[in-house]
Design a protein around this motif. Sequence first.
Motif: not given
Length: 227
Positions: A97-98, A102-104, A121-122
């Motif tokens: 999952l991204s 950014g990150s997290g 999108n994610a």
Amino acid sequence: MSRSLRRGALAATAVVFSIASLSACGAGMDAQTLEVRPDNAETTVDGIKVQNAAVITQPKAEAEGPAVVSATIFNNSTEQQTIDTITLPGVSSPVKLSPATGSGPVTVPAQSSIIIGGAGNASAVIENGQAAAKNTGGVQDIVFRFSETGDVTLQAAVVPATSYFAGYGPSSLPKPPEKPAQEPSGTPSAPSGSPSVSGAPGEPGNGQSGDPGTPSDSASASNNAGH
């Protein structure tokens, strides 16, 4: 009220109920027809709704490369939630999952929605896409685990990244093999021998008599004989 008036009132009431019933059925049928869309896997648990879920593989089943999970997530609750994991029961390859930037963790804001899959999108990437591609044309269980709601499970279609799904499929597609550069059939061979030089100018064996300003001995002898 006379008997004739009573009969008229009853008849009018029956007509009104009949029209109301027909209108309700018509509206209901139209509403259900509008809600039915192909390959539209969705489910709702508490305030979370997962819609348009799909597993999108490479355009060709035998192609190597990643697959992805695509879906629209609605959060109708009053608090934001994160998607902790997405798993595919029966598929050993994990789903990475991204967030869109950014990150997290991937976060779904309260009273809002996000899209997973597609440019900007994610993303939810299945590295071993061939494992998911085994079910192409069928369905696959997908489990979305949310921070507050917990597990939300539904069955989604497994489709190749073609036609409508091309824009939501894996960003990494197999490249056609490059043709090897054609080499010339033969390279010119080096000369078998190089011209030899028997001596430097002014040395014996080079066809020169020596210092061009000094007459040779043979020329001197010839002049003396002439005298």
